[in-house]
Design a protein around this motif. Sequence first.
Motif, PDB file in Angstrom:
ATOM      1  N   UNK A 121       0.825  -1.212   0.000  1.00  0.00           N
ATOM      2  CA  UNK A 121       0.000   0.000   0.000  1.00  0.00           C
ATOM      3  C   UNK A 121       0.856   1.257   0.000  1.00  0.00           C
ATOM      4  N   UNK A 122       1.996   1.203   0.674  1.00  0.00           N
ATOM      5  CA  UNK A 122       2.872   2.371   0.725  1.00  0.00           C
ATOM      6  C   UNK A 122       3.448   2.678  -0.649  1.00  0.00           C
ATOM      7  N   UNK A 123       3.884   1.647  -1.366  1.00  0.00           N
ATOM      8  CA  UNK A 123       4.451   1.864  -2.689  1.00  0.00           C
ATOM      9  C   UNK A 123       3.380   2.300  -3.690  1.00  0.00           C
ATOM     10  N   UNK A 124       2.183   1.705  -3.627  1.00  0.00           N
ATOM     11  CA  UNK A 124       1.109   2.090  -4.541  1.00  0.00           C
ATOM     12  C   UNK A 124       0.665   3.533  -4.299  1.00  0.00           C
TER      13      UNK A 124
ATOM     14  N   UNK B  33       5.256  14.114 -11.211  1.00  0.00           N
ATOM     15  CA  UNK B  33       6.615  13.595 -11.075  1.00  0.00           C
ATOM     16  C   UNK B  33       7.498  14.439 -10.162  1.00  0.00           C
ATOM     17  N   UNK B  34       6.913  15.163  -9.214  1.00  0.00           N
ATOM     18  CA  UNK B  34       7.686  15.982  -8.284  1.00  0.00           C
ATOM     19  C   UNK B  34       7.872  15.237  -6.967  1.00  0.00           C
ATOM     20  N   UNK B  35       9.143  14.899  -6.669  1.00  0.00           N
ATOM     21  CA  UNK B  35       9.427  14.210  -5.412  1.00  0.00           C
ATOM     22  C   UNK B  35       9.140  15.111  -4.225  1.00  0.00           C
ATOM     23  N   UNK B  36       9.400  16.391  -4.373  1.00  0.00           N
ATOM     24  CA  UNK B  36       9.168  17.344  -3.280  1.00  0.00           C
ATOM     25  C   UNK B  36       7.681  17.434  -2.939  1.00  0.00           C
ATOM     26  N   UNK B  37       6.851  17.598  -3.964  1.00  0.00           N
ATOM     27  CA  UNK B  37       5.408  17.707  -3.725  1.00  0.00           C
ATOM     28  C   UNK B  37       4.839  16.397  -3.203  1.00  0.00           C
ATOM     29  N   UNK B  38       5.326  15.278  -3.745  1.00  0.00           N
ATOM     30  CA  UNK B  38       4.870  13.967  -3.263  1.00  0.00           C
ATOM     31  C   UNK B  38       5.197  13.804  -1.795  1.00  0.00           C
ATOM     32  N   UNK B  39       6.416  14.195  -1.397  1.00  0.00           N
ATOM     33  CA  UNK B  39       6.825  14.090   0.004  1.00  0.00           C
ATOM     34  C   UNK B  39       5.948  14.955   0.898  1.00  0.00           C
ATOM     35  N   UNK B  40       5.613  16.143   0.422  1.00  0.00           N
ATOM     36  CA  UNK B  40       4.767  17.036   1.217  1.00  0.00           C
ATOM     37  C   UNK B  40       3.374  16.441   1.404  1.00  0.00           C
ATOM     38  N   UNK B  41       2.825  15.817   0.371  1.00  0.00           N
ATOM     39  CA  UNK B  41       1.494  15.228   0.468  1.00  0.00           C
ATOM     40  C   UNK B  41       1.484  13.995   1.360  1.00  0.00           C
ATOM     41  N   UNK B  42       2.623  13.307   1.442  1.00  0.00           N
ATOM     42  CA  UNK B  42       2.687  12.084   2.233  1.00  0.00           C
ATOM     43  C   UNK B  42       3.359  12.301   3.591  1.00  0.00           C
TER      44      UNK B  42
ATOM     45  N   UNK C 202     -10.251  -1.490 -11.666  1.00  0.00           N
ATOM     46  CA  UNK C 202     -10.799  -2.836 -11.779  1.00  0.00           C
ATOM     47  C   UNK C 202     -10.875  -3.584 -10.465  1.00  0.00           C
ATOM     48  N   UNK C 203     -10.172  -3.092  -9.442  1.00  0.00           N
ATOM     49  CA  UNK C 203     -10.194  -3.778  -8.147  1.00  0.00           C
ATOM     50  C   UNK C 203     -10.789  -2.935  -7.050  1.00  0.00           C
ATOM     51  N   UNK C 204     -11.158  -1.680  -7.336  1.00  0.00           N
ATOM     52  CA  UNK C 204     -11.776  -0.827  -6.324  1.00  0.00           C
ATOM     53  C   UNK C 204     -10.746   0.018  -5.606  1.00  0.00           C
ATOM     54  N   UNK C 205     -11.242   0.927  -4.740  1.00  0.00           N
ATOM     55  CA  UNK C 205     -10.336   1.842  -4.049  1.00  0.00           C
ATOM     56  C   UNK C 205      -9.471   1.127  -3.034  1.00  0.00           C
ATOM     57  N   UNK C 206      -8.241   1.565  -2.920  1.00  0.00           N
ATOM     58  CA  UNK C 206      -7.335   0.984  -1.928  1.00  0.00           C
ATOM     59  C   UNK C 206      -7.636   1.604  -0.569  1.00  0.00           C
ATOM     60  N   UNK C 207      -7.226   0.934   0.530  1.00  0.00           N
ATOM     61  CA  UNK C 207      -7.471   1.492   1.837  1.00  0.00           C
ATOM     62  C   UNK C 207      -6.849   2.864   2.032  1.00  0.00           C
ATOM     63  N   UNK C 208      -5.820   3.179   1.238  1.00  0.00           N
ATOM     64  CA  UNK C 208      -5.143   4.454   1.381  1.00  0.00           C
ATOM     65  C   UNK C 208      -5.907   5.589   0.720  1.00  0.00           C
ATOM     66  N   UNK C 209      -6.904   5.264  -0.104  1.00  0.00           N
ATOM     67  CA  UNK C 209      -7.670   6.301  -0.783  1.00  0.00           C
ATOM     68  C   UNK C 209      -7.130   6.577  -2.145  1.00  0.00           C
ATOM     69  N   UNK C 210      -7.903   7.249  -2.993  1.00  0.00           N
ATOM     70  CA  UNK C 210      -7.503   7.537  -4.361  1.00  0.00           C
ATOM     71  C   UNK C 210      -6.418   8.583  -4.421  1.00  0.00           C
ATOM     72  N   UNK C 211      -5.743   8.597  -5.555  1.00  0.00           N
ATOM     73  CA  UNK C 211      -4.694   9.556  -5.746  1.00  0.00           C
ATOM     74  C   UNK C 211      -5.240  10.951  -5.719  1.00  0.00           C
ATOM     75  N   UNK C 212      -4.431  11.824  -5.193  1.00  0.00           N
ATOM     76  CA  UNK C 212      -4.815  13.231  -5.201  1.00  0.00           C
ATOM     77  C   UNK C 212      -5.803  13.596  -4.119  1.00  0.00           C
ATOM     78  N   UNK C 213      -6.132  12.625  -3.209  1.00  0.00           N
ATOM     79  CA  UNK C 213      -7.099  12.958  -2.161  1.00  0.00           C
ATOM     80  C   UNK C 213      -6.416  13.711  -1.045  1.00  0.00           C
TER      81      UNK C 213
END
Length: 414
Positions: A339-342, A353-362, A403-414
């Motif tokens: 789940x962490x990698x997905x 593709x911004x590592x900085x923005x991704x880090x801030x969101x996570x 095809x498999x439904x939402x992951x427990x982590x939630x959809x991207x960009x949430x």
Amino acid sequence: MTVTPHDNGARDSGVDDGLRGLVDVLLPGIDRFADLLTDRITEGEDAYGDHGHVTHDQLRTSCADNLHSMITQLGRDSLDLRVPHDTGRFKAEHGVPLSAVTHAYRVAGRFMWECILNEAGDTVTKEMPHVAAAVWSVSDTFTDAVAVAYRETMSERAHRDRQVKSLLLAALLDGRLDEGAHLWECADALRLPQRGVFAVVSAETAAVGRPADEDALHDVEGALRALGVWSVWRQEGDAQVGLLSLRSPGSLAQAVDLLRGRSIGRAGVSTLFHGLEQVPGAFRQARLACACVESGAREVASYGDSPVRLMVVSAPDSAQHAVRKVLRPVLELPQHERELLLETLSRWFASGGSATETAARMYCHRNTVTYRLRRVQELTGRSPTDPVGASEIHLALEAHRLLTGPSPSGPAGS
């Protein structure tokens, strides 16, 4: 016309002698009373005029039947309401407005009281409160009964109309009508133009973990009509499918905004088209657009808005193959690491593709993001920073999510 008395208790032992005598006085004049009441109603109510919904003879027959039933039941505790019930159904089926029907009954009540005063004035004067109570009790009960029967009939009629419209829409959706007379007749029955500006909507009526709710969009037809959009709907499985007839191409944006606020699940809208023979193709587009929205979301998607997602839902078998081919090593990891990698991949693509923005969101360090991306590359043999590798990973990720439904982590960009 001479009315044959019903067996409705005119000689009921519960009716006092005074009222029984009054009934005997009034019954011989039924035909004369019916003529007078018919004229009075015709003069005072446009719905019964020369261009009304029922003929003069039909109204006269109704007046005779109702007066006879009302008079013979004066003073009874329990009334036989078959006559007002039949009258209510008849008037509803012939399109007489309910306001006109109830007004005619109020006129009849006043008229009956006038007849009593004229035909048996001395007797009534002596027992005024008692007789008046009997007259107005019958009049009010008959008025209530005719209104109930009228509303029941209109409800049944609306239900039948919805069933007919639903069957006709089903034939359009399935492409079972040719482009000739049958299509024209179907358009006429649905009150739709054969040529115009159309769109098809497919809206889920069941949220994740909840049963289908066929009434979820029960008020959408009227709300769309307020926008100048005529629509016809039917239930298809767990979705309400609607055919929209728009005033102009620009009306679609307003309709989509309305649907976004009314749906309880995913919804998809087809591209615009201009002939009812194109409904089957538009129906397929609407279903595909609906499938492009992640499971569990409340969103309205238009066909073609997301080409990648459209590719996934259009070819689910190929999409599943892509998931297995690209992401299998990641999906086989323990749940937490998987789940962490997905989620990192989802945030990475959502941020461009911004590592900085991704880090801030996570809420982590950008080096942690870089490490996780290298881990994905090691497992899949594809780099998220390489255009070809990134496109394959992104496609497989979208396919997995849709095809498999939402992951427990939630959809991207949430």
